[in-house]
Design an enzyme around this catalytic site. Structure first.
Site, mmCIF file in Angstrom:
data_model
loop_
_atom_site.group_PDB
_atom_site.id
_atom_site.type_symbol
_atom_site.label_atom_id
_atom_site.label_comp_id
_atom_site.label_asym_id
_atom_site.label_seq_id
_atom_site.Cartn_x
_atom_site.Cartn_y
_atom_site.Cartn_z
ATOM 1 N N GLU A 1 30.357 -50.510 -27.822
ATOM 2 C CA GLU A 1 31.457 -50.948 -28.627
ATOM 3 C C GLU A 1 30.787 -51.786 -29.874
ATOM 4 O O GLU A 1 31.447 -51.784 -31.025
ATOM 5 C CB GLU A 1 32.216 -52.271 -27.814
ATOM 6 C CG GLU A 1 33.087 -51.649 -26.653
ATOM 7 C CD GLU A 1 33.105 -52.650 -25.364
ATOM 8 O OE1 GLU A 1 32.965 -53.594 -25.318
ATOM 9 O OE2 GLU A 1 33.456 -51.708 -24.288
ATOM 10 N N GLU B 1 24.975 -46.096 -20.507
ATOM 11 C CA GLU B 1 26.700 -46.169 -20.383
ATOM 12 C C GLU B 1 27.257 -45.173 -20.980
ATOM 13 O O GLU B 1 27.369 -45.171 -22.422
ATOM 14 C CB GLU B 1 27.090 -47.651 -21.044
ATOM 15 C CG GLU B 1 26.570 -48.705 -20.196
ATOM 16 C CD GLU B 1 27.318 -50.070 -20.688
ATOM 17 O OE1 GLU B 1 27.742 -50.489 -19.615
ATOM 18 O OE2 GLU B 1 27.726 -50.330 -21.629
ATOM 19 N N GLY C 1 35.444 -48.610 -19.349
ATOM 20 C CA GLY C 1 36.781 -48.976 -19.172
ATOM 21 C C GLY C 1 38.157 -47.974 -19.010
ATOM 22 O O GLY C 1 39.071 -48.359 -19.394
ATOM 23 N N HIS D 1 25.392 -52.150 -27.429
ATOM 24 C CA HIS D 1 26.274 -51.694 -26.491
ATOM 25 C C HIS D 1 27.078 -50.852 -27.216
ATOM 26 O O HIS D 1 27.303 -50.907 -28.410
ATOM 27 C CB HIS D 1 27.207 -53.048 -26.046
ATOM 28 C CG HIS D 1 28.062 -52.792 -25.077
ATOM 29 N ND1 HIS D 1 29.538 -51.952 -25.404
ATOM 30 C CD2 HIS D 1 28.168 -52.781 -23.849
ATOM 31 C CE1 HIS D 1 30.232 -51.893 -24.297
ATOM 32 N NE2 HIS D 1 29.482 -52.378 -23.178
ATOM 33 N N LYS E 1 32.504 -59.236 -21.905
ATOM 34 C CA LYS E 1 33.086 -58.641 -23.251
ATOM 35 C C LYS E 1 33.917 -59.933 -23.947
ATOM 36 O O LYS E 1 33.393 -61.235 -23.710
ATOM 37 C CB LYS E 1 33.939 -57.536 -23.019
ATOM 38 C CG LYS E 1 33.157 -56.702 -22.253
ATOM 39 C CD LYS E 1 33.900 -55.266 -22.272
ATOM 40 C CE LYS E 1 32.791 -54.131 -21.716
ATOM 41 N NZ LYS E 1 33.415 -53.030 -21.901
ATOM 42 N N ASN F 1 29.227 -57.767 -17.897
ATOM 43 C CA ASN F 1 29.396 -58.053 -19.319
ATOM 44 C C ASN F 1 31.223 -58.275 -19.436
ATOM 45 O O ASN F 1 31.831 -57.522 -19.178
ATOM 46 C CB ASN F 1 29.034 -56.588 -19.841
ATOM 47 C CG ASN F 1 29.710 -56.983 -21.357
ATOM 48 O OD1 ASN F 1 30.138 -57.897 -21.833
ATOM 49 N ND2 ASN F 1 29.757 -55.561 -21.996
ATOM 50 N N SER G 1 32.723 -47.981 -15.324
ATOM 51 C CA SER G 1 33.380 -48.101 -14.493
ATOM 52 C C SER G 1 32.738 -48.162 -13.012
ATOM 53 O O SER G 1 33.497 -47.758 -11.933
ATOM 54 C CB SER G 1 34.575 -46.833 -14.496
ATOM 55 O OG SER G 1 35.265 -47.107 -15.792
HETATM 56 P P1 13P Z 1 33.599 -51.068 -17.408
HETATM 57 O O1 13P Z 1 32.897 -51.445 -15.997
HETATM 58 O O2 13P Z 1 34.910 -52.037 -17.600
HETATM 59 O O3 13P Z 1 34.126 -49.596 -17.650
HETATM 60 O O4 13P Z 1 32.705 -51.563 -18.823
HETATM 61 C C1 13P Z 1 31.472 -50.958 -18.847
HETATM 62 C C2 13P Z 1 30.757 -51.892 -19.781
HETATM 63 O O5 13P Z 1 30.790 -51.601 -20.838
HETATM 64 C C3 13P Z 1 29.562 -52.846 -19.389
HETATM 65 O O6 13P Z 1 28.886 -53.209 -20.639
#
Ligand code: 13P
Length: 255
Positions: A98, A168, A174, A96, A12, A10, A214
């Site tokens: 976010e 997740e 992140g 997601h 983003k 992803n 992560s």
């Molecule tokens: P990270 O791997 O940067 O923690 O992000 C995970 C994520 O949100 C994947 O959709």
């Protein structure tokens, strides 16, 4: 039941059409053998077409990061499933964290998106996950159960053959904080139990459930070697060749 592993990157809100195509090309050249791992690249909307054109004919597939549930209309700034499909894209990440927590998407909206993606023939990757305060309050299972029940409302057992889930934990996204394999396994087992209650043993067993938060090359094996963790949804580490390839190689090395 043995399911192949899947690794989705992803990206983003990183990489425009040119940069994304350049990076996809680098991945295509360097990831010639995915060892049976399904690999999906999820760039921003504007880069779906350029990335698809680069990876078309290779083992790499393309996914979007969001979509609207209507087929058209006065929804300024939104994108339909058909528009996404026109680019050659086959998957779409929905719900997601976010989208849920920064853009206030509700379970009801997410459910409408899952329904539309299935009707349109896009494969949804439905994300669920608890926030740190919910985990600390002992509400993880309650939150995941609600997100699954409401997110999958109206989805039939046969449609579930197409739905991919991703766990997740919001606190691991992140942050560099990864769920321990034990923490991830416990929630993945809980999700399979919930699928059994909502559908059947067969659906619980056959649904792919990815872990995200992560994920890096050095923690991939620990997480993905469990039979209930079918792959990884990767953010940061999916945007560098070495780390993304490292994750795919580690996933592919699992017996
Ligand atoms: P990270 O791997 O940067 O923690 O992000 C995970 C994520 O949100 C994947 O959709």
């Amino acid at each position: 039941m043995k399911r192949n592993k899947m690794v989705a990157g992803n990206w983003k809100m990183h990489f425009g059409p040119s940069k994304a195509a350049e990076f996809a090309e680098e991945l295509r050249i360097n990831i010639l053998d995915t060892h049976g791992v399904s690999v999906i690249l999820c760039p921003p909307f504007l880069a779906l077409k350029t990335v698809f054109d680069v990876v078309n004919g290779s083992e790499l597939k393309v996914g979007a990061q969001n979509m609207h549930w209507e087929e058209s209309g006065a929804f300024t700034g939104e994108i339909t499933a058909a528009m996404i499909q026109e680019t050659g894209t086959e998957y779409v990440i929905l719900g997601h964290s976010e989208r849920r927590h920064v853009f206030a998407e509700s379970d009801e909206w997410i459910n409408k998106k899952v329904q539309r993606s299935l009707k349109s023939g896009l494969i949804p990757i439905l994300c669920v996950g608890e926030k740190i305060e919910e985990r600390e309050a002992g509400e993880t299972e309650q939150v995941i159960a609600r997100q699954l029940r409401d997110g999958l409302k109206g989805i039939s057992a046969s449609e579930m053959e197409t739905v991919i889930l991703a766990y997740e934990p919001v606190w691991a996204i992140g942050t560099g904080l990864t769920a321990t394999p034990e923490q991830a396994i416990a929630v993945h087992e809980f999700i399979r139990g919930a699928l059994k209650t909502l559908y059947s043993e067969a659906v619980a067993e056959s649904t792919w459930i990815l872990y995200g938060g992560s994920v890096k090359p050095d923690n991939t094996q620990g997480l993905l070697s469990n039979k209930d963790i079918d792959g990884a949804l990767v953010g940061g580490a999916s945007m560098k060749l070495d780390s993304f390839k490292g994750i795919i190689d580690a996933a592919g090395a699992i017996e």
